[in-house]
Design a protein around this motif. Structure first.
Motif, short mmCIF file in Angstrom:
data_model
loop_
_atom_site.label_atom_id
_atom_site.label_comp_id
_atom_site.label_asym_id
_atom_site.label_seq_id
_atom_site.Cartn_x
_atom_site.Cartn_y
_atom_site.Cartn_z
N LEU A 70 0.84 -1.19 0.00
CA LEU A 70 0.00 0.00 0.00
C LEU A 70 0.88 1.25 0.00
CD1 LEU A 70 -2.40 -1.26 2.82
CD2 LEU A 70 -2.66 -1.55 0.36
N THR A 71 0.27 2.41 -0.07
CA THR A 71 1.04 3.65 -0.04
C THR A 71 1.82 3.81 1.26
OG1 THR A 71 -0.94 4.82 0.68
CG2 THR A 71 -0.41 4.90 -1.67
N LYS A 72 1.32 3.23 2.35
CA LYS A 72 2.02 3.29 3.64
C LYS A 72 3.00 2.14 3.83
CE LYS A 72 -1.47 0.66 6.03
NZ LYS A 72 -2.31 0.47 7.15
N GLY A 73 3.07 1.22 2.89
CA GLY A 73 3.95 0.06 2.99
C GLY A 73 3.15 -1.23 2.92
N ASP A 75 1.08 -4.63 3.91
CA ASP A 75 0.11 -5.05 4.92
C ASP A 75 -0.41 -6.42 4.50
OD1 ASP A 75 -1.44 -4.98 7.20
OD2 ASP A 75 -2.49 -3.13 6.66
#
Length: 118
Positions: A70-73, A75
């Protein structure tokens, strides 16, 4: 509570022959959660790089998980939770994931367990 698809033991690539999603098969490679192991890259999924990974738990069990970068890393989701995660934009892939899980159970490689932490 959700369900986890747990392998009886770490499967081999030979045992996973014939199991696929969107034409891709399991192979040795790098995952988002496990550094190396058995992964299946799922092509043509809405927006995010998506894989199935056979991941070892802290207790030494082997679970099938869905991972996405994801954009945050990275998952991950347990398999029962992954159905709706994928199905809202890619219902045809959800159907393939459900069939894949049932196929692994039919081959005697895996079984469903209740996630006591959910």
């Amino acid at each position: 509570m959700g369900k986890i698809l747990r392998f009886h033991s770490l499967p081999t690539l030979v045992q996973l022959e014939g199991v696929e999603v969107n034409g891709e098969k399991f192979k040795g490679g790098e995952g988002w959660i496990g550094e190396s192991g058995i992964v299946l890259n799922i092509p043509n999924v809405f927006r995010f790089d998506t894989k199935l990974e056979i991941a070892e738990t802290n207790g030494g069990d082997w679970d099938l998980i869905l991972t996405q970068f994801l954009t945050k890393g990275p998952d991950y989701w347990e398999m029962e939770s992954s159905f709706s995660r994928i199905g809202f934009r890619n219902p045809e892939i959800q159907v393939q994931l459900e069939a894949l899980c049932e196929g692994l159970i039919a081959k005697g490689l895996a079984h469903w367990v209740e996630d006591a932490t959910a």
